[in-house]
Design a protein around this motif. Structure first.
Motif, short mmCIF file in Angstrom:
data_model
loop_
_atom_site.label_atom_id
_atom_site.label_comp_id
_atom_site.label_asym_id
_atom_site.label_seq_id
_atom_site.Cartn_x
_atom_site.Cartn_y
_atom_site.Cartn_z
N GLY A 95 38.20 36.75 48.46
CA GLY A 95 38.55 35.48 47.85
C GLY A 95 38.89 35.66 46.39
N ARG A 96 39.93 35.01 45.97
CA ARG A 96 40.35 35.12 44.57
C ARG A 96 39.45 34.31 43.67
N GLY A 97 39.08 34.92 42.57
CA GLY A 97 38.35 34.20 41.55
C GLY A 97 39.34 33.54 40.61
N SER A 98 38.84 32.95 39.58
CA SER A 98 39.73 32.35 38.59
C SER A 98 39.76 33.22 37.36
N GLY A 99 40.72 32.96 36.52
CA GLY A 99 40.78 33.68 35.27
C GLY A 99 41.68 34.90 35.33
N PHE A 100 41.44 35.80 34.39
CA PHE A 100 42.32 36.95 34.21
C PHE A 100 41.65 38.26 34.59
N SER A 101 40.62 38.22 35.40
CA SER A 101 39.93 39.43 35.80
C SER A 101 40.88 40.33 36.60
N LEU A 102 40.79 41.63 36.35
CA LEU A 102 41.74 42.58 36.94
C LEU A 102 41.75 42.62 38.46
N GLU A 103 40.65 42.25 39.11
CA GLU A 103 40.61 42.35 40.57
C GLU A 103 41.28 41.18 41.27
N ALA A 104 41.63 40.11 40.55
CA ALA A 104 42.19 38.90 41.15
C ALA A 104 43.39 39.18 42.07
N PRO A 105 44.36 40.00 41.68
CA PRO A 105 45.50 40.25 42.57
C PRO A 105 45.13 40.98 43.87
N GLU A 106 43.93 41.57 43.91
CA GLU A 106 43.49 42.30 45.10
C GLU A 106 42.99 41.36 46.20
N GLY A 107 42.86 40.06 45.88
CA GLY A 107 42.34 39.11 46.87
C GLY A 107 40.83 39.15 47.00
N VAL A 108 40.17 39.71 46.00
CA VAL A 108 38.71 39.79 45.98
C VAL A 108 38.23 39.37 44.59
N ARG A 109 36.91 39.20 44.47
CA ARG A 109 36.35 38.91 43.15
C ARG A 109 35.00 39.57 43.03
N PHE A 110 34.67 39.94 41.81
CA PHE A 110 33.34 40.46 41.54
C PHE A 110 32.37 39.28 41.58
N LEU A 111 31.13 39.56 41.94
CA LEU A 111 30.11 38.53 42.12
C LEU A 111 28.77 39.10 41.67
N ILE A 112 27.97 38.28 40.98
CA ILE A 112 26.64 38.70 40.52
C ILE A 112 25.57 38.30 41.51
N ARG A 113 24.68 39.23 41.78
CA ARG A 113 23.45 38.94 42.52
C ARG A 113 22.33 39.36 41.57
N SER A 114 21.23 38.61 41.56
CA SER A 114 20.18 38.93 40.60
C SER A 114 18.80 38.92 41.24
N ARG A 115 17.90 39.63 40.59
CA ARG A 115 16.49 39.61 40.98
C ARG A 115 15.67 39.89 39.73
N LEU A 116 14.41 39.50 39.75
CA LEU A 116 13.55 39.74 38.60
C LEU A 116 13.42 41.23 38.36
N LEU A 117 13.25 41.64 37.12
CA LEU A 117 13.21 43.06 36.77
C LEU A 117 12.16 43.83 37.56
N GLY A 118 11.00 43.27 37.86
CA GLY A 118 9.95 43.99 38.58
C GLY A 118 10.16 44.10 40.07
N GLU A 119 11.10 43.34 40.63
CA GLU A 119 11.32 43.34 42.07
C GLU A 119 12.14 44.55 42.52
N GLN A 120 11.90 44.97 43.73
CA GLN A 120 12.68 46.07 44.33
C GLN A 120 13.85 45.50 44.98
#
Length: 120
Positions: A95-120
């Motif tokens: 899925g395309r993201g918005s903006g000028f990120s370099l991966e946009a023409p590839e039909g993909v987008r970077f995405l953040i996943r997070s967890r607390l620092l102490g978690e595995q």
């Protein structure tokens, strides 16, 4: 001795995309300036194209196998205040993201996943 825990990591899929983008565009950088939670999209630029300043924090310099230089991951200071206790994982999804990120023409987008620092 305590082993340093990286603040930002890439999934194998994201690392593969970074390698392809590096080959096409030269040295890269990430900047996360918005979003409050999982699903936020960091922007990927040619290194130095996005001007960072006093309102940005260098969170990590990512080492990517097959890429000569580290890939800096910047975050706005206001975002850092929200996410300072988390460990971020950069993934890639269809899925395309918005903006000028370099991966946009590839039909993909970077995405953040997070967890607390102490978690595995």
């Amino acid at each position: 001795m305590t082993q340093r825990v990286p603040r930002v990591e890439l999934t194998p899929a994201a690392a593969g995309l970074v390698r392809r983008l590096r080959e096409a565009h030269g040295p890269l950088m990430f900047h996360q300036s918005g979003g409050c939670c999982d699903g936020s999209a960091p922007m990927c630029y040619p290194d130095g194209e996005f001007r960072t300043g006093g309102s940005d924090v260098l969170l990590e310099s990512l080492t990517v196998e097959g890429v000569e230089e580290p890939v800096p991951f910047w975050i706005s200071a206001s975002q850092y205040e929200v996410w300072c206790h988390t460990r971020l994982t950069v993934d890639v999804v269809e899925g395309r993201g918005s903006g000028f990120s370099l991966e946009a023409p590839e039909g993909v987008r970077f995405l953040i996943r997070s967890r607390l620092l102490g978690e595995q």
